[in-house]
Write a protein that holds these residues in place. Structure first.
Motif, PDB file in Angstrom:
ATOM      1  N   ALA A 104       0.831  -1.205   0.000  1.00  0.00           N
ATOM      2  CA  ALA A 104       0.000   0.000   0.000  1.00  0.00           C
ATOM      3  C   ALA A 104       0.866   1.256   0.000  1.00  0.00           C
ATOM      4  O   ALA A 104       0.526   2.261  -0.639  1.00  0.00           O
ATOM      5  CB  ALA A 104      -0.933  -0.006   1.208  1.00  0.00           C
ATOM      6  N   LEU A 105       2.007   1.223   0.695  1.00  0.00           N
ATOM      7  CA  LEU A 105       2.920   2.365   0.701  1.00  0.00           C
ATOM      8  C   LEU A 105       3.501   2.625  -0.688  1.00  0.00           C
ATOM      9  O   LEU A 105       3.770   3.778  -1.049  1.00  0.00           O
ATOM     10  CB  LEU A 105       4.047   2.133   1.699  1.00  0.00           C
ATOM     11  CG  LEU A 105       3.667   2.198   3.184  1.00  0.00           C
ATOM     12  CD1 LEU A 105       4.839   1.761   4.052  1.00  0.00           C
ATOM     13  CD2 LEU A 105       3.221   3.601   3.571  1.00  0.00           C
ATOM     14  N   LEU A 106       3.705   1.574  -1.467  1.00  0.00           N
ATOM     15  CA  LEU A 106       4.176   1.760  -2.834  1.00  0.00           C
ATOM     16  C   LEU A 106       3.170   2.568  -3.651  1.00  0.00           C
ATOM     17  O   LEU A 106       3.541   3.469  -4.398  1.00  0.00           O
ATOM     18  CB  LEU A 106       4.412   0.402  -3.507  1.00  0.00           C
ATOM     19  CG  LEU A 106       5.660  -0.383  -3.110  1.00  0.00           C
ATOM     20  CD1 LEU A 106       5.677  -1.729  -3.814  1.00  0.00           C
ATOM     21  CD2 LEU A 106       6.927   0.401  -3.445  1.00  0.00           C
ATOM     22  N   VAL A 107       1.894   2.220  -3.497  1.00  0.00           N
ATOM     23  CA  VAL A 107       0.852   2.960  -4.220  1.00  0.00           C
ATOM     24  C   VAL A 107       0.769   4.389  -3.702  1.00  0.00           C
ATOM     25  O   VAL A 107       0.668   5.344  -4.476  1.00  0.00           O
ATOM     26  CB  VAL A 107      -0.512   2.244  -4.088  1.00  0.00           C
ATOM     27  CG1 VAL A 107      -1.603   3.050  -4.789  1.00  0.00           C
ATOM     28  CG2 VAL A 107      -0.437   0.836  -4.656  1.00  0.00           C
ATOM     29  N   ASP A 148       3.407  -5.084 -10.283  1.00  0.00           N
ATOM     30  CA  ASP A 148       2.655  -4.195 -11.162  1.00  0.00           C
ATOM     31  C   ASP A 148       1.539  -3.447 -10.454  1.00  0.00           C
ATOM     32  O   ASP A 148       0.869  -2.617 -11.074  1.00  0.00           O
ATOM     33  CB  ASP A 148       2.047  -4.992 -12.317  1.00  0.00           C
ATOM     34  CG  ASP A 148       3.089  -5.399 -13.340  1.00  0.00           C
ATOM     35  OD1 ASP A 148       4.162  -4.762 -13.364  1.00  0.00           O
ATOM     36  OD2 ASP A 148       2.837  -6.349 -14.104  1.00  0.00           O
ATOM     37  N   LEU A 149       1.321  -3.722  -9.170  1.00  0.00           N
ATOM     38  CA  LEU A 149       0.157  -3.146  -8.503  1.00  0.00           C
ATOM     39  C   LEU A 149       0.243  -1.626  -8.394  1.00  0.00           C
ATOM     40  O   LEU A 149      -0.753  -0.916  -8.579  1.00  0.00           O
ATOM     41  CB  LEU A 149      -0.013  -3.754  -7.112  1.00  0.00           C
ATOM     42  CG  LEU A 149      -1.334  -3.419  -6.432  1.00  0.00           C
ATOM     43  CD1 LEU A 149      -2.514  -3.873  -7.267  1.00  0.00           C
ATOM     44  CD2 LEU A 149      -1.403  -4.022  -5.061  1.00  0.00           C
ATOM     45  N   GLY A 155      -1.983   3.097  -9.531  1.00  0.00           N
ATOM     46  CA  GLY A 155      -1.564   4.475  -9.758  1.00  0.00           C
ATOM     47  C   GLY A 155      -2.069   5.017 -11.085  1.00  0.00           C
ATOM     48  O   GLY A 155      -2.543   6.159 -11.160  1.00  0.00           O
ATOM     49  N   SER A 156      -1.977   4.216 -12.144  1.00  0.00           N
ATOM     50  CA  SER A 156      -2.424   4.695 -13.456  1.00  0.00           C
ATOM     51  C   SER A 156      -3.935   4.864 -13.498  1.00  0.00           C
ATOM     52  O   SER A 156      -4.452   5.756 -14.187  1.00  0.00           O
ATOM     53  CB  SER A 156      -1.955   3.739 -14.560  1.00  0.00           C
ATOM     54  OG  SER A 156      -2.478   2.433 -14.361  1.00  0.00           O
TER      55      SER A 156
END
Length: 409
Positions: free
Chosen positions: A124-127, A373-374, A379-380
């Motif tokens: 979730a932090l990556l997003v 890829d999440l 994000g996209s």
């Protein structure tokens, strides 16, 4: 070769149309990035299939590098658009937005992702890191152009521009933190983050960019004194400086995006105030030329199947991020931001924190470095939602605020 020629024709035609219809587009609900995205979808594998990015190599990596150049050009334009003394005169507002606002937007987006998609916290932090920055490319629709200049105060436009200029590069440590925590032991990850990322990649990136910008400005003054420079060459110098900082920053392993913004500010200290109106016009022309292609490419490689797989939760996440990531925070920080002198402009500032090219860059960056890829998918999707929501509301909100201001007089 046919693919290359088709791509050149599409980009050239799009920039031509955007230039000839700049005023109607500026006043419409269809933003330039959204138009570029739709053209990419129409011509890509999910449309007429005239362009196939999979035949060009790693399309995601192409997007990453294209977005990095796009951000560099846009950040140079922002730095040159600001008054030379603005970052120093308004450092308290910028410190509040970047030191408190940006980390808070990172955490809010991450927690929303954790709650809605049910992801582990590190994922979730990556997003959250991918979408936390305010995008300078999409934000240009409400800080430049006739509608913005006629209706919105300079203080607001400068504040939003400077915030979006700085936080694109400052999002990098927030994106790197979960990556390091996922790949290194805890103590090593934190040491690497504080030492290598903050001290070298961010700190040295700022210094390197500032030095190159100062040197370029000083060289420009020297060239002018000796009458070596024709004024039309000014544009080529700013573009060349952008590319120089982007290239050198990557070669020495620093944050080249933040370095470009620092270079632009330092360059402006040397040359600011000279023929600024012409400078703004030519720089904005370059922005149009070099920022629309990244959204065409986004339309070509949009992950429709992955978006569909997210289901209703993906749509809910996009809506909640747009509503809660920024607006409540700006309402709380309003008292510390003198530029937000009335409630309507505070609501506009709180709502208009678009997510665009920077999120495409960081989403691709995360995917290439982790194989996950999440962050790219979520994000996209949020980028698409932001282009729709912020693109459709930019001109109407600006005009409504302008009418409100005129009625008060």
């Amino acid at each position: 070769m046919d693919q290359l020629n088709m791509g050149l024709a599409v980009v050239g035609g799009l920039v031509l149309v955007a230039g000839l219809l700049s005023s109607p587009l500026d006043r419409s609900v269809l933003s330039g990035p959204m138009l570029a995205f739709l053209i990419g979808v129409l011509l890509g594998p999910h449309g007429a299939a005239w362009l196939d990015p999979s035949a060009w190599g790693d399309a995601r990596q192409i997007l990453e590098h294209t977005a990095r150049i796009t951000l560099g050009i846009s950040l140079m334009g922002i730095a040159l658009r600001l008054p030379p003394d603005y970052p120093f005169a308004h450092w308290r507002s910028l410190l509040l937005l970047l030191g408190i606002g940006m980390p808070s937007m990172f955490l809010i987006s991450s927690l929303l992702t954790h709650w809605v998609l049910g992801l582990p916290l590190l994922l979730a932090l990556l997003v959250g890191g991918t979408v936390c920055a305010t995008d300078p490319v999409v934000a240009s629709s409400i800080v430049t152009g006739g509608v913005a200049k006629e209706n919105l105060p300079e203080s607001f436009r400068y504040l939003l521009s400077s915030e979006s200029g700085a936080n694109d590069g400052l999002a990098y440590p927030l994106v790197l933190l979960p990556i390091l925590l996922m790949t290194l032991p805890g103590q090593d990850a934190w040491l690497d983050w504080l030492g290598k990322v903050w001290l070298w990649e961010v700190g040295a990136g700022l210094v390197a960019g500032g030095v190159m910008g100062w040197a370029a400005g000083h060289a420009l003054r020297w060239s002018e004194r000796h009458r070596f420079l024709d004024q039309p060459s000014f544009l080529s110098i700013t573009v060349a400086l952008t590319l120089l900082v982007l290239g050198v920053g990557e070669l020495i392993g620093t944050n080249s995006i933040l370095g470009v913004f620092a270079a632009g500010l330092a360059f402006d200290q040397q040359v600011g105030g000279k023929d600024r109106s012409e400078e703004d016009n030519v720089q904005e022309a370059v922005n149009i030329l070099l920022t629309l292609p990244v959204f065409v490419l986004f339309g070509l490689i949009a992950p429709w199947a992955a978006w569909w797989a997210l289901g209703v939760e993906g749509l809910l996440l996009a809506v909640l991020v747009l509503l809660l990531r920024r607006l409540p925070l700006l309402l709380l920080l309003r008292r510390g931001l003198p530029s937000l002198r009335d409630w309507p402009i505070t609501w506009i500032m709180g709502w208009f924190g678009p997510i665009g090219a920077s999120a495409l860059y960081y989403g691709s960056f995360v995917s290439s470095r982790t194989g996950l890829d999440l962050a790219w998918t979520a994000g996209s999707l949020i980028v698409l939602a932001s282009m729709l929501a912020h693109g459709m509301t930019a001109a109407p909100l600006a005009r409504r605020y302008g009418r409100w201001q005129r009625q008060r007089r």
